[in-house]
Design a protein around this motif. Structure first.
Motif, PDB file in Angstrom:
ATOM      1  N   VAL A  57       0.870  -1.171   0.000  1.00 58.43           N
ATOM      2  CA  VAL A  57       0.000   0.000   0.000  1.00 58.43           C
ATOM      3  C   VAL A  57       0.911   1.225   0.000  1.00 58.43           C
ATOM      4  N   VAL A  58       0.705   2.089  -0.974  1.00 55.64           N
ATOM      5  CA  VAL A  58       1.512   3.298  -1.124  1.00 55.64           C
ATOM      6  C   VAL A  58       0.585   4.500  -1.059  1.00 55.64           C
ATOM      7  N   GLN A  59       0.863   5.410  -0.126  1.00 61.66           N
ATOM      8  CA  GLN A  59       0.045   6.612   0.057  1.00 61.66           C
ATOM      9  C   GLN A  59       0.858   7.848  -0.278  1.00 61.66           C
ATOM     10  N   ASN A  80      -5.420  -0.876  -6.982  1.00 59.46           N
ATOM     11  CA  ASN A  80      -6.677  -0.185  -6.732  1.00 59.46           C
ATOM     12  C   ASN A  80      -6.343   1.146  -6.050  1.00 59.46           C
ATOM     13  N   ILE A  81      -6.703   2.266  -6.670  1.00 59.18           N
ATOM     14  CA  ILE A  81      -6.410   3.575  -6.107  1.00 59.18           C
ATOM     15  C   ILE A  81      -7.588   4.020  -5.249  1.00 59.18           C
ATOM     16  N   VAL A  82      -7.335   4.185  -3.954  1.00 56.00           N
ATOM     17  CA  VAL A  82      -8.353   4.627  -3.006  1.00 56.00           C
ATOM     18  C   VAL A  82      -8.105   6.090  -2.675  1.00 56.00           C
ATOM     19  N   ARG A  83      -9.151   6.891  -2.657  1.00 57.15           N
ATOM     20  CA  ARG A  83      -9.034   8.309  -2.349  1.00 57.15           C
ATOM     21  C   ARG A  83      -9.369   8.545  -0.877  1.00 57.15           C
ATOM     22  N   MET A 141      -4.168   6.338  -2.134  1.00 59.90           N
ATOM     23  CA  MET A 141      -3.571   5.123  -1.603  1.00 59.90           C
ATOM     24  C   MET A 141      -3.677   4.037  -2.668  1.00 59.90           C
ATOM     25  N   ALA A 142      -2.529   3.515  -3.086  1.00 60.45           N
ATOM     26  CA  ALA A 142      -2.486   2.438  -4.072  1.00 60.45           C
ATOM     27  C   ALA A 142      -2.382   1.112  -3.343  1.00 60.45           C
ATOM     28  N   PHE A 143      -3.420   0.289  -3.433  1.00 59.56           N
ATOM     29  CA  PHE A 143      -3.426  -1.051  -2.845  1.00 59.56           C
ATOM     30  C   PHE A 143      -3.168  -2.066  -3.955  1.00 59.56           C
ATOM     31  N   SER A 144      -2.158  -2.879  -3.770  1.00 57.74           N
ATOM     32  CA  SER A 144      -1.847  -3.878  -4.789  1.00 57.74           C
ATOM     33  C   SER A 144      -3.000  -4.843  -4.963  1.00 57.74           C
TER      34      SER A 144
END
Length: 236
Positions: A150-152, A218-221, A232-235
């Motif tokens: 997860v990358v924020q 999956n890009i979460v805002r 937040m990029a969740f693999s």
């Protein structure tokens, strides 16, 4: 189990004698706000990785104080904090670490671990500090060592720049923004030279850039005041 960097521990012991690492007035001022956002983010990470208690986790560019604040939510089996310097960012407000934690320093380029060595890599508010030309390389390194990640990163579209806690300084032309940075709260507490240096280093990302760096994620805002505060990029 990765052991803490020996020179890093020596620095702590010789310079601070086991006492608390100095905390800037700026960080003290922001701590309640940061703690709120970190708690919310930790709950979101936990909802995606419910079995994190069984994970070996790498916190890339992380800090002890993040884990001190969210340790009641995120409790990995093993934690390695990877950073480029032995400073307040990596050590946090307390220099001690537990038996299941390790702090490792590296060159900021190649992550010094094997392929898929970590069950989860967490990377909070780091990508915007990386030169744009080097971001794809870091994203590839994260994908290499992580089974999941997860990358924020703060959103360029949010009107308040989080490093300066000031509006639109990141929206105007860079030359004007650099001048404006010396009029921000960060400059007031840390000096105009520090503010200019921070401005030169930080370039916020938009959603398109995050999707290009992590195309299978999956890009979460993350929202604040009804607006996207960070991505937040969740693999997958």
């Amino acid at each position: 189990m990765v052991k803490p960097d020996v020179s890093f521990k020596s620095l702590i012991n010789s310079t601070f004698h086991g006492d608390k690492w100095p905390m800037s007035k700026w960080y003290k001022l922001l701590k309640p706000i940061l703690q709120k956002f970190r708690t919310s983010r930790a709950l979101l990470i936990k909802s995606h990785f419910e079995d994190i208690e069984n994970f070996k986790v790498l916190d890339l560019g992380g800090s002890i104080h993040f884990w001190q604040e969210v340790g009641h939510i995120l409790k990995p089996k093993q934690l390695v904090i990877l950073n480029i310097a032995a400073d307040h960012q990596s050590v946090g407000s307390n220099a001690s670490i537990s038996d299941h934690e390790a702090i490792v320093l590296y060159d900021g380029k190649k992550i010094p671990f094997g392929d898929k060595e970590f069950d989860l890599v967490i990377c909070n508010s780091v990508m915007e500090h990386v030169p744009p030309s080097e971001r794809a390389g870091l994203a590839a390194e994260i994908d290499r060592v992580a089974k999941r990640f997860v990358v924020q990163t703060p959103a360029q579209s949010f009107p308040i720049e989080p490093h300066f806690v000031s509006p639109i300084v990141h929206w105007v032309p860079r030359s004007i923004g650099r001048m404006m940075s010396t009029l921000t709260p960060l400059s007031l507490f840390n000096g105009p030279g520090y503010a200019r240096s921070m401005f030169d280093e930080v370039v916020l990302l938009n959603e398109k850039e995050m999707r290009q760096l992590f195309p299978k994620s999956n890009i979460v805002r993350e929202k604040s005041m009804g607006m996207t505060k960070s991505y937040m990029a969740f693999s997958g």
